[in-house]
Design a protein around this motif. Structure first.
Motif: not given
Length: 92
Positions: A20-30, A35-38, A78-89
């Motif tokens: 909900l907070r980062l809808p541009d990254h919803r597919y990667v988040i989903a 483990t770090s992300f979880l 911000e940490e979550v965004i940092g874990l998203i691969p560049p292609y997902g950003r």
């Protein structure tokens, strides 16, 4: 001590809030199962639980505590965004 179901529920609550907070990254988040992300999802859910708690509190320190947990939630985003691969950003 929390059992595995409680931890999984916290992770999924955090994941849902992050979507909900980062809808541009919803597919990667989903889809992420790292483990770090979880761990971040769980921490994010706990931070929002504290924000909700302090939002309903009449204690003198409620505003201060809510602000602290809001800052924590923003840092976790911000940490979550940092874990998203560049292609997902969208920057690669």
């Amino acid at each position: 001590m929390a059992d595995a179901r409680d931890i999984t529920a916290l992770c999924e609550q955090g994941r849902a809030r992050l979507i909900l907070r980062l809808p541009d990254h919803r597919y990667v988040i989903a889809e992420s199962s790292d483990t770090s992300f979880l761990d971040l999802c769980e921490s994010y859910a706990l931070a929002w639980s504290a924000i909700d708690h302090w939002a309903g509190s009449t204690a003198a320190e409620a505003d201060k505590r809510r602000g602290e947990y809001n800052e924590l939630a923003e840092a976790l985003e911000e940490e979550v965004i940092g874990l998203i691969p560049p292609y997902g950003r969208g920057d690669g």
